[in-house]
Design an enzyme around this catalytic site. Structure first.
Site, PDB file in Angstrom:
ATOM      1  N   LYS A  97       0.838  -1.211   0.000  1.00  0.00           N
ATOM      2  CA  LYS A  97       0.000   0.000   0.000  1.00  0.00           C
ATOM      3  C   LYS A  97       0.867   1.254   0.000  1.00  0.00           C
ATOM      4  CE  LYS A  97      -2.531  -2.834  -0.473  1.00  0.00           C
ATOM      5  NZ  LYS A  97      -2.507  -4.291  -0.405  1.00  0.00           N
TER       6      LYS A  97
ATOM      7  N   GLY B 236      -3.130 -12.469 -12.925  1.00  0.00           N
ATOM      8  CA  GLY B 236      -3.952 -11.248 -12.829  1.00  0.00           C
ATOM      9  C   GLY B 236      -4.893 -11.282 -11.651  1.00  0.00           C
TER      10      GLY B 236
ATOM     11  N   ILE C 146      -2.919  -9.362  -6.145  1.00  0.00           N
ATOM     12  CA  ILE C 146      -1.546  -8.945  -5.870  1.00  0.00           C
ATOM     13  C   ILE C 146      -0.863  -8.499  -7.171  1.00  0.00           C
ATOM     14  CG2 ILE C 146       0.729  -9.718  -5.058  1.00  0.00           C
ATOM     15  CD1 ILE C 146      -0.701 -11.444  -2.977  1.00  0.00           C
TER      16      ILE C 146
ATOM     17  N   ASP D 231      -3.330 -17.757   7.336  1.00  0.00           N
ATOM     18  CA  ASP D 231      -3.241 -18.280   5.967  1.00  0.00           C
ATOM     19  C   ASP D 231      -3.070 -19.792   5.910  1.00  0.00           C
ATOM     20  OD1 ASP D 231      -3.410 -15.667   5.153  1.00  0.00           O
ATOM     21  OD2 ASP D 231      -1.502 -15.615   4.086  1.00  0.00           O
TER      22      ASP D 231
ATOM     23  N   ALA E 269      -5.350 -10.603   6.062  1.00  0.00           N
ATOM     24  CA  ALA E 269      -4.807 -10.293   7.381  1.00  0.00           C
ATOM     25  C   ALA E 269      -5.909 -10.125   8.430  1.00  0.00           C
ATOM     26  CB  ALA E 269      -3.972  -9.022   7.292  1.00  0.00           C
TER      27      ALA E 269
ATOM     28  N   HIS F 212     -23.069  14.630   3.663  1.00  0.00           N
ATOM     29  CA  HIS F 212     -22.910  15.172   2.318  1.00  0.00           C
ATOM     30  C   HIS F 212     -21.785  16.188   2.304  1.00  0.00           C
ATOM     31  CE1 HIS F 212     -24.073  16.594  -1.641  1.00  0.00           C
ATOM     32  NE2 HIS F 212     -24.011  17.842  -1.197  1.00  0.00           N
TER      33      HIS F 212
HETATM   34  C1  LIG Z   1       1.935  -8.487  -1.678  1.00  0.00           C
HETATM   35  C2  LIG Z   1       0.851  -8.851  -0.692  1.00  0.00           C
HETATM   36  C3  LIG Z   1      -0.144  -7.942  -0.401  1.00  0.00           C
HETATM   37  C4  LIG Z   1      -1.133  -8.257   0.518  1.00  0.00           C
HETATM   38  N1  LIG Z   1      -2.090  -7.329   0.771  1.00  0.00           N
HETATM   39  C5  LIG Z   1      -3.062  -7.613   1.663  1.00  0.00           C
HETATM   40  C6  LIG Z   1      -4.043  -6.645   1.985  1.00  0.00           C
HETATM   41  O1  LIG Z   1      -4.045  -5.532   1.456  1.00  0.00           O
HETATM   42  N2  LIG Z   1      -4.983  -6.969   2.913  1.00  0.00           N
HETATM   43  C7  LIG Z   1      -5.015  -8.197   3.518  1.00  0.00           C
HETATM   44  O2  LIG Z   1      -5.890  -8.437   4.343  1.00  0.00           O
HETATM   45  N3  LIG Z   1      -4.096  -9.139   3.232  1.00  0.00           N
HETATM   46  C8  LIG Z   1      -3.119  -8.870   2.323  1.00  0.00           C
HETATM   47  N4  LIG Z   1      -2.170  -9.814   2.064  1.00  0.00           N
HETATM   48  C9  LIG Z   1      -2.263 -11.123   2.729  1.00  0.00           C
HETATM   49  C10 LIG Z   1      -1.725 -11.061   4.165  1.00  0.00           C
HETATM   50  O3  LIG Z   1      -0.386 -10.631   4.134  1.00  0.00           O
HETATM   51  C11 LIG Z   1      -1.856 -12.421   4.829  1.00  0.00           C
HETATM   52  O4  LIG Z   1      -3.191 -12.861   4.757  1.00  0.00           O
HETATM   53  C12 LIG Z   1      -1.428 -12.369   6.297  1.00  0.00           C
HETATM   54  O5  LIG Z   1      -0.113 -11.915   6.428  1.00  0.00           O
HETATM   55  C13 LIG Z   1      -1.573 -13.756   6.929  1.00  0.00           C
HETATM   56  O6  LIG Z   1      -1.154 -13.705   8.258  1.00  0.00           O
HETATM   57  P1  LIG Z   1      -0.603 -15.016   8.983  1.00  0.00           P
HETATM   58  O7  LIG Z   1      -0.377 -14.627  10.392  1.00  0.00           O
HETATM   59  O8  LIG Z   1      -1.464 -16.169   8.700  1.00  0.00           O
HETATM   60  O9  LIG Z   1       0.781 -15.352   8.259  1.00  0.00           O
HETATM   61  P2  LIG Z   1       2.064 -14.527   7.891  1.00  0.00           P
HETATM   62  O10 LIG Z   1       1.800 -13.090   7.841  1.00  0.00           O
HETATM   63  O11 LIG Z   1       2.617 -15.181   6.667  1.00  0.00           O
HETATM   64  O12 LIG Z   1       3.036 -14.752   9.124  1.00  0.00           O
HETATM   65  C14 LIG Z   1       3.567 -15.994   9.441  1.00  0.00           C
HETATM   66  C15 LIG Z   1       4.827 -15.773  10.240  1.00  0.00           C
HETATM   67  O13 LIG Z   1       5.285 -17.025  10.726  1.00  0.00           O
HETATM   68  C16 LIG Z   1       6.705 -17.064  10.671  1.00  0.00           C
HETATM   69  N5  LIG Z   1       7.118 -18.453  10.627  1.00  0.00           N
HETATM   70  C17 LIG Z   1       6.831 -19.377   9.670  1.00  0.00           C
HETATM   71  N6  LIG Z   1       7.334 -20.569  10.022  1.00  0.00           N
HETATM   72  C18 LIG Z   1       7.945 -20.398  11.222  1.00  0.00           C
HETATM   73  C19 LIG Z   1       8.643 -21.253  12.090  1.00  0.00           C
HETATM   74  N7  LIG Z   1       8.826 -22.556  11.813  1.00  0.00           N
HETATM   75  N8  LIG Z   1       9.148 -20.737  13.229  1.00  0.00           N
HETATM   76  C20 LIG Z   1       8.979 -19.413  13.550  1.00  0.00           C
HETATM   77  N9  LIG Z   1       8.319 -18.571  12.745  1.00  0.00           N
HETATM   78  C21 LIG Z   1       7.805 -19.055  11.606  1.00  0.00           C
HETATM   79  C22 LIG Z   1       7.025 -16.286   9.396  1.00  0.00           C
HETATM   80  O14 LIG Z   1       8.347 -15.792   9.409  1.00  0.00           O
HETATM   81  C23 LIG Z   1       5.974 -15.181   9.440  1.00  0.00           C
HETATM   82  O15 LIG Z   1       6.474 -14.038  10.090  1.00  0.00           O
HETATM   83  C24 LIG Z   1      -1.143  -9.524   1.151  1.00  0.00           C
HETATM   84  C25 LIG Z   1      -0.133 -10.457   0.877  1.00  0.00           C
HETATM   85  C26 LIG Z   1       0.850 -10.126  -0.033  1.00  0.00           C
HETATM   86  C27 LIG Z   1       1.930 -11.127  -0.326  1.00  0.00           C
END
Ligand SMILES: Cc1cc2nc3c(=O)[nH]c(=O)nc-3n(C[C@H](O)[C@H](O)[C@H](O)COP(=O)(O)OP(=O)(O)OC[C@H]3O[C@@H](n4cnc5c(N)ncnc54)[C@H](O)[C@@H]3O)c2cc1C
Length: 465
Positions: free
Chosen positions: A52, A184, A187, A312, A320, A444
């Site tokens: 963003k 497309g 992202i 995820d 997020a 408005h």
């Molecule tokens: C380019 C891009 C843009 C995005 N834009 C948006 C948006 O605008 N709005 C939105 O809602 N979502 C967006 N997303 C999606 C969003 O980033 C994810 O849905 C969100 O980060 C998921 O959160 P999470 O906690 O499940 O996992 P993650 O954010 O992937 O975090 C997982 C964490 O676990 C850690 N980890 C993994 N394995 C281990 C291990 N064995 N030991 C210790 N640590 C570990 C990783 O290092 C990481 O820090 C976007 C994603 C991308 C790639």
């Protein structure tokens, strides 16, 4: 070897994990969180926030460049425009850094112990972490897996060299002359649009017949129109094959079966994300799966007692705010509160140009679920605020049951509509009826008046159209 015993262990400090840990700490649970890279996860470090920031910088630059031509009705003309992308990236990194520090401070405030390093599961309740000060073993009564997701690689286009994922795209210090985006989805389109505004010649390759295939054509049309205005070439029904032999182009099989070469300084592959399961001993736990994801129930419990999964790694929608909501809920469940996933909708936004926001059911989804519906759609071309912001393309649409007027879904496409997502979600969570939306005074002049007007339209008496 050091050993910690705790009530709750959270593996991964992305939005799902850090929110879970903060809430658990607030509730007085003895909590440890392990993070391999940086607090904030994908979202804060290489996802939502940096993308963003780049989109905003590209928007500002795009508007300035447009003023160079003097082709704007407001009479503004600038004499020169340039961008130093390395400074833009340094500014973005500064924001990320502030947020990293903020998450760490919030965890500390909640008295959560943070362990830096990659966790490897020994069994469902024990992990080993290789830290800077040696091996740390952590045993917990309850474990939350929050390891997130990672970009999917194409076999014929492995990441490396000029083939990049969204992570590298968010740290480029020079604007590529020619950028080919494979995929497309949201992202690819968000980043492709940003680079087009920054000055790249952008081509988008999408295998399906439409970009943003999960949305209906009405929502996608304004985005396609704008891509055309920005000079972005979009190929649908096309398949990326491989880099050319000399490495400076991508061969693509177009929808008519021909193979064409597209010159490219960079090839950005955004064909999806997969759960981060491999390599941390999670596979060996043999938890039940739902496709590639960990299977969870309505309390985010996996098939192993005392082991939860959030974010995820548990599947779509990979967003997020869903991840954070799961994290908060699981912390409360572990603390003994009665909670279950009872959300009526998870709003979703594409930060394209214009933006798309959806909450609840689209007209087609509502009909497929057997509802007889009324649909009200109000165009921004009839909204005064949109006119003053030179952003009249798009509309707000409301989907409601014909019999009761219950609002089943709200969608919008237009400049700045991401900020309507909160009122859309609130309307659906609160069980709003068309009369409620129509009877609420909307200030408005704002774009949000289009929500009230869409409801009035569904009721058969819109005022401003
Ligand atoms: C380019 C891009 C843009 C995005 N834009 C948006 C948006 O605008 N709005 C939105 O809602 N979502 C967006 N997303 C999606 C969003 O980033 C994810 O849905 C969100 O980060 C998921 O959160 P999470 O906690 O499940 O996992 P993650 O954010 O992937 O975090 C997982 C964490 O676990 C850690 N980890 C993994 N394995 C281990 C291990 N064995 N030991 C210790 N640590 C570990 C990783 O290092 C990481 O820090 C976007 C994603 C991308 C790639």
């Amino acid at each position: 070897m050091k050993e910690i015993v705790c009530k709750l262990l959270v593996v991964g400090a992305g939005p799902s994990g850090y929110v879970c840990a903060i809430r658990a700490g607030q509730l007085g649970l003895d909590t440890v969180i392990v993070e391999a890279v940086k607090p904030g996860g994908t979202c804060l470090n290489v996802g939502c926030i940096p993308s963003k920031a780049l989109i905003h910088a590209a928007d500002e630059f795009g508007v300035t460049r447009q003023m160079l031509t003097g082709k704007n009705a407001m009479g503004i003309r600038v004499e020169a425009a340039s961008i130093d992308l390395s400074k833009t990236i340094a500014w973005k990194d500064g924001i990320v850094g502030r947020l990293n520090a903020g998450v760490t401070a919030l965890l500390q405030k909640a008295k959560v112990k943070i362990v830096h390093g990659r966790a490897a599961f020994r069994d469902g309740k024990t992990v080993e972490v290789e830290t800077e000060t040696g091996m740390q073993v952590i045993r917990a009564e309850t474990v939350v897996i929050a390891t997130g997701s990672e970009p999917v690689e194409l076999g014929a286009l492995p990441f490396g060299g000029q083939v990049i994922s969204s992570t590298e795209a968010l740290s480029l210090t020079e604007v590529p002359n020619k950028l080919v985006v494979v995929g497309g989805g949201y992202i690819g389109l968000e980043l492709g649009t940003a680079f087009a505004k920054l000055g790249s010649e952008v081509t988008i390759i999408e295998a399906m017949q439409q970009i943003l295939p999960q949305y209906d054509g009405d929502l996608v049309r304004p985005v396609s129109r704008r891509l055309g205005e920005l000079g972005v070439r979009v190929l649908t029904g096309a398949k990326a094959k491989a880099l050319s032999d000399d490495g400076d182009g991508l061969t693509v099989e177009t929808s008519d079966g021909h193979v064409k070469l597209f010159p490219a300084d960079r090839v950005l592959v955004t064909v999806g994300r997969r759960p981060r399961i491999a390599g941390s001993g999670i596979e060996e736990l043999d938890l039940d799966r739902s496709g590639p994801y960990l299977r969870i129930d309505d309390q985010c419990r996996t098939s192993m007692r005392g082991v939860y999964a959030i974010g995820d790694i548990t599947g779509e929608p990979m967003l997020a705010h869903r991840a954070m909501a799961q994290g908060e809920m699981v912390a409360e469940i572990v603390a003994g509160r009665k909670r279950a996933w009872d959300k009526r909708c998870i709003p979703a936004i594409c930060f394209t140009d214009p933006e798309i926001v959806t909450a609840g059911l689209s007209p087609d989804e509502a009909r497929q679920q057997g509802y007889t519906i009324r649909v009200g759609q109000f165009p921004f071309s009839a909204n005064g605020r949109a006119m003053t912001m030179v952003s009249e393309d798009g509309f707000v649409r409301v989907v409601a049951r014909t019999d009761t007027g219950l609002v089943l879904g709200l969608q919008a496409v237009g400049a700045g509509v991401s900020e309507l997502s909160a009122s859309f979600a609130l309307a659906i969570e609160m069980g709003t009826r068309l009369e409620d939306l129509a009877g609420t005074i909307h200030a408005h002049p704002t774009r949000s008046e289009a929500v009230q007007e869409a409801a009035l339209k569904a009721l058969g008496h819109a005022l401003h159209i």
